[in-house]
Design a protein around this motif. Structure first.
Motif, mmCIF file in Angstrom:
data_model
loop_
_atom_site.group_PDB
_atom_site.id
_atom_site.type_symbol
_atom_site.label_atom_id
_atom_site.label_comp_id
_atom_site.label_asym_id
_atom_site.label_seq_id
_atom_site.Cartn_x
_atom_site.Cartn_y
_atom_site.Cartn_z
ATOM 1 N N SER A 83 0.933 -1.111 -0.119
ATOM 2 C CA SER A 83 0.341 -0.058 0.099
ATOM 3 C C SER A 83 0.767 1.164 -0.027
ATOM 4 O O SER A 83 1.147 1.836 -1.013
ATOM 5 C CB SER A 83 -1.032 -0.203 1.117
ATOM 6 O OG SER A 83 -0.242 -0.183 2.387
ATOM 7 N N ALA A 84 1.261 1.740 1.006
ATOM 8 C CA ALA A 84 2.115 2.943 1.333
ATOM 9 C C ALA A 84 2.756 3.063 2.557
ATOM 10 O O ALA A 84 2.266 2.532 3.595
ATOM 11 C CB ALA A 84 1.134 4.126 1.293
ATOM 12 N N PRO A 85 4.224 3.059 2.573
ATOM 13 C CA PRO A 85 5.057 3.007 3.769
ATOM 14 C C PRO A 85 4.641 4.204 4.774
ATOM 15 O O PRO A 85 4.518 5.250 4.441
ATOM 16 C CB PRO A 85 6.339 3.040 3.311
ATOM 17 C CG PRO A 85 6.214 3.805 1.999
ATOM 18 C CD PRO A 85 4.966 3.562 1.354
ATOM 19 N N CYS A 86 4.570 3.696 6.059
ATOM 20 C CA CYS A 86 4.288 4.647 7.167
ATOM 21 C C CYS A 86 5.847 4.971 7.777
ATOM 22 O O CYS A 86 6.309 4.062 8.419
ATOM 23 C CB CYS A 86 3.432 4.172 8.043
ATOM 24 S SG CYS A 86 3.153 5.055 9.594
ATOM 25 N N PHE A 87 6.207 6.198 7.611
ATOM 26 C CA PHE A 87 7.591 6.518 8.458
ATOM 27 C C PHE A 87 7.579 6.103 9.917
ATOM 28 O O PHE A 87 8.485 5.635 10.469
ATOM 29 C CB PHE A 87 7.882 8.052 8.125
ATOM 30 C CG PHE A 87 9.484 8.243 8.664
ATOM 31 C CD1 PHE A 87 10.645 7.679 7.889
ATOM 32 C CD2 PHE A 87 9.443 9.074 9.765
ATOM 33 C CE1 PHE A 87 11.777 8.210 8.590
ATOM 34 C CE2 PHE A 87 10.740 9.403 10.198
ATOM 35 C CZ PHE A 87 11.764 8.958 9.533
ATOM 36 N N ALA A 88 6.485 6.817 10.648
ATOM 37 C CA ALA A 88 6.507 6.641 12.076
ATOM 38 C C ALA A 88 6.255 5.156 12.376
ATOM 39 O O ALA A 88 7.040 4.413 13.455
ATOM 40 C CB ALA A 88 5.207 7.435 12.595
ATOM 41 N N CYS A 89 5.354 4.381 11.619
ATOM 42 C CA CYS A 89 5.237 2.750 11.867
ATOM 43 C C CYS A 89 6.724 2.060 11.758
ATOM 44 O O CYS A 89 6.932 1.167 12.522
ATOM 45 C CB CYS A 89 4.250 2.338 10.798
ATOM 46 S SG CYS A 89 2.646 3.053 11.153
ATOM 47 N N MET A 90 7.464 2.558 10.650
ATOM 48 C CA MET A 90 8.691 1.927 10.356
ATOM 49 C C MET A 90 9.569 2.159 11.701
ATOM 50 O O MET A 90 10.491 1.310 11.960
ATOM 51 C CB MET A 90 9.432 2.462 9.154
ATOM 52 C CG MET A 90 8.363 1.845 8.016
ATOM 53 S SD MET A 90 9.436 2.173 6.503
ATOM 54 C CE MET A 90 10.782 0.958 6.491
ATOM 55 N N LEU A 91 9.621 3.205 12.232
ATOM 56 C CA LEU A 91 10.406 3.731 13.368
ATOM 57 C C LEU A 91 10.073 2.745 14.424
ATOM 58 O O LEU A 91 10.852 2.399 15.314
ATOM 59 C CB LEU A 91 10.366 5.120 13.651
ATOM 60 C CG LEU A 91 11.002 6.173 12.916
ATOM 61 C CD1 LEU A 91 10.633 7.639 13.229
ATOM 62 C CD2 LEU A 91 12.474 5.898 12.774
ATOM 63 N N ALA A 92 8.803 2.480 14.540
ATOM 64 C CA ALA A 92 8.607 1.602 15.812
ATOM 65 C C ALA A 92 8.566 0.414 15.580
ATOM 66 O O ALA A 92 9.358 -0.437 16.354
ATOM 67 C CB ALA A 92 6.734 1.849 15.827
ATOM 68 N N ALA A 93 8.828 -0.152 14.271
ATOM 69 C CA ALA A 93 9.142 -1.502 13.852
ATOM 70 C C ALA A 93 10.569 -1.652 14.232
ATOM 71 O O ALA A 93 11.219 -2.788 14.820
ATOM 72 C CB ALA A 93 8.797 -1.867 12.582
ATOM 73 N N LEU A 94 11.483 -0.541 13.901
ATOM 74 C CA LEU A 94 13.023 -0.365 14.164
ATOM 75 C C LEU A 94 13.228 -0.623 15.701
ATOM 76 O O LEU A 94 14.177 -1.475 15.978
ATOM 77 C CB LEU A 94 13.611 0.523 13.235
ATOM 78 C CG LEU A 94 14.955 0.624 13.513
ATOM 79 C CD1 LEU A 94 15.677 -0.528 12.754
ATOM 80 C CD2 LEU A 94 15.573 2.160 12.897
ATOM 81 N N CYS A 95 12.374 -0.034 16.493
ATOM 82 C CA CYS A 95 12.793 -0.207 17.882
ATOM 83 C C CYS A 95 12.472 -1.570 18.405
ATOM 84 O O CYS A 95 13.073 -1.888 19.130
ATOM 85 C CB CYS A 95 11.787 0.840 18.413
ATOM 86 S SG CYS A 95 12.166 2.683 18.421
ATOM 87 N N ILE A 96 11.422 -2.239 17.781
ATOM 88 C CA ILE A 96 10.980 -3.378 18.043
ATOM 89 C C ILE A 96 12.234 -4.449 17.637
ATOM 90 O O ILE A 96 12.839 -5.277 18.581
ATOM 91 C CB ILE A 96 9.768 -4.174 17.545
ATOM 92 C CG1 ILE A 96 8.589 -3.190 18.056
ATOM 93 C CG2 ILE A 96 9.754 -5.745 17.769
ATOM 94 C CD1 ILE A 96 7.260 -3.875 17.419
ATOM 95 N N ALA A 97 12.927 -4.368 16.453
ATOM 96 C CA ALA A 97 13.976 -5.274 16.065
ATOM 97 C C ALA A 97 15.225 -4.899 16.957
ATOM 98 O O ALA A 97 16.099 -5.586 17.496
ATOM 99 C CB ALA A 97 14.057 -4.765 14.541
ATOM 100 N N LEU A 98 15.443 -3.599 17.163
ATOM 101 C CA LEU A 98 16.697 -3.295 18.040
ATOM 102 C C LEU A 98 16.698 -4.063 19.483
ATOM 103 O O LEU A 98 17.633 -4.456 20.146
ATOM 104 C CB LEU A 98 16.815 -1.562 18.005
ATOM 105 C CG LEU A 98 17.476 -0.996 16.722
ATOM 106 C CD1 LEU A 98 17.340 0.553 16.937
ATOM 107 C CD2 LEU A 98 18.584 -1.691 16.291
ATOM 108 N N GLY A 99 15.437 -3.795 20.102
ATOM 109 C CA GLY A 99 15.064 -4.633 21.228
ATOM 110 C C GLY A 99 15.125 -6.024 21.504
ATOM 111 O O GLY A 99 15.950 -6.503 22.236
ATOM 112 N N PHE A 100 14.838 -6.604 20.307
ATOM 113 C CA PHE A 100 15.114 -8.068 20.075
ATOM 114 C C PHE A 100 16.393 -8.331 20.034
ATOM 115 O O PHE A 100 17.032 -9.312 20.848
ATOM 116 C CB PHE A 100 14.272 -8.345 18.701
ATOM 117 C CG PHE A 100 14.509 -9.806 18.605
ATOM 118 C CD1 PHE A 100 13.862 -10.988 19.428
ATOM 119 C CD2 PHE A 100 15.185 -10.394 17.476
ATOM 120 C CE1 PHE A 100 13.880 -12.488 19.049
ATOM 121 C CE2 PHE A 100 15.325 -11.761 17.172
ATOM 122 C CZ PHE A 100 14.741 -12.681 18.149
#
Length: 323
Positions: free
Chosen positions: A97-114
């Motif tokens: 659909s369309a990328p969401c910049f804020a959503c991708m930042l949240a996803a990056l925080c999850i990955a960094l935490g993992f």
């Protein structure tokens, strides 16, 4: 040392707090969150049962922060892994659909935490050998994230208008300097009407960037659109040294971005006119008497789109276009 006496894990605490702050910010004032893509508007308006997806984000990052402060490495890693797994369909959704910049930042925080909740450096190799599912999960997530990031960069490269009105444009016109139908449109349009439109030049030949630079200078000097187009067509081809200048390449990239927008529309036809709303001419005209069998659509004037003037990507430069 008992589990209650474990020292806090400050490394995984950082992405947890960053994700928590981002989630609270989106819930409190989503309009103020910087986001250069259209996907943010889509994701902000999306909810399940009236509940924004940022609420689960608040609880997730709060729990990750608690795990980090309590020194619970295993619990934090499992929680972050489950969140990373749940993030896969969201990344797929943004990819199609369309990328969401804020959503991708949240996803990056999850990955960094993992990653941060994993074993310390001294036992990293042994732990990764014993947990192949975690590596597979991180690899699949990374591929989707990189693909979505590429789409994000592409969407941020918005089309560039060589001239546009101070307010909202009534329509966007994509044109080229080699298109006879485009020239007919510009030369035949009254200057006051041309001033209400946004004009986007596209690259069709090696001299398009040189013509666009000449047209840009003419418009800055106050010439109307038609005269600026004449200046552009009269411009001499760029020399080898001119084509190596940063300004020439900057213009060439802008024209390529505009051309890609035309190609993504599904048909390589110029001029391409995008109306923002319904043109007044389609709605306001003398009404004909209705019959009982007439439909509301019959009040609209007939548009013979089959005979619309246009040039295609197969039209040789300078050759007359349709009709």
């Amino acid at each position: 040392m008992s589990s209650q006496q474990r020292p806090p894990l400050f490394l995984p605490l950082l992405p947890a707090l960053a994700g928590l702050a981002l989630s609270v910010w989106n819930l409190a004032d989503a309009e103020s969150v910087p986001c250069p893509t259209a996907g943010c508007s889509i994701q902000t308006a999306f909810s399940i049962g009236g509940i924004s997806l940022w609420w689960p984000g608040v609880f997730l990052f709060a729990l990750l922060a608690v795990c980090a402060l309590a020194g619970q490495r295993r619990a934090g890693r499992c929680l972050a892994g489950l969140a990373l797994l749940a993030d896969l369909p969201l990344l797929l959704l943004m990819l199609f659909s369309a990328p969401c910049f804020a959503c991708m930042l949240a996803a990056l925080c999850i990955a960094l935490g993992f990653i941060a909740f994993r074993a310390p450096a001294e036992s990293w190799s042994a732990r990764t050998r014993s947990t192949p599912p975690a590596r597979v999960l991180l690899a699949v997530w990374s591929l989707l994230f990189i693909a979505t990031a590429g789409l994000l960069v592409n969407e941020m490269s918005k089309p560039w208008a060589i001239v546009s009105p101070a307010g909202q444009a009534s329509a966007s016109v994509y044109f080229s300097f080699d298109c006879a139908a485009c020239r007919k449109l510009i030369f035949g349009m009254p200057p006051d009407m041309a001033g209400t439109l946004a004009w986007f030049p596209v690259a069709e030949s090696a001299d398009s960037a040189t013509a666009a630079l000449a047209m840009e200078r003419a418009l800055k000097n106050g010439l109307p659109m038609a005269d600026a187009l004449r200046e552009a067509r009269a411009a001499a081809p760029a020399s080898v040294w001119q084509s190596l200048s940063p300004s020439w390449w900057d213009m060439q990239i802008r024209l390529w971005i505009n051309r890609s927008h035309v190609l993504r529309s599904g048909r390589d036809i110029l001029p391409m006119v995008e109306f923002h709303g319904v043109p007044d001419a389609l709605l306001n005209r003398p009404r004909t008497p209705r019959t009982p069998a007439s439909r509301p659509e019959e009040d609209l004037p007939f548009l013979n789109l089959d005979n619309a003037g246009s040039c295609t990507g197969d039209t040789p430069p300078g050759q007359d276009c349709l009709p």
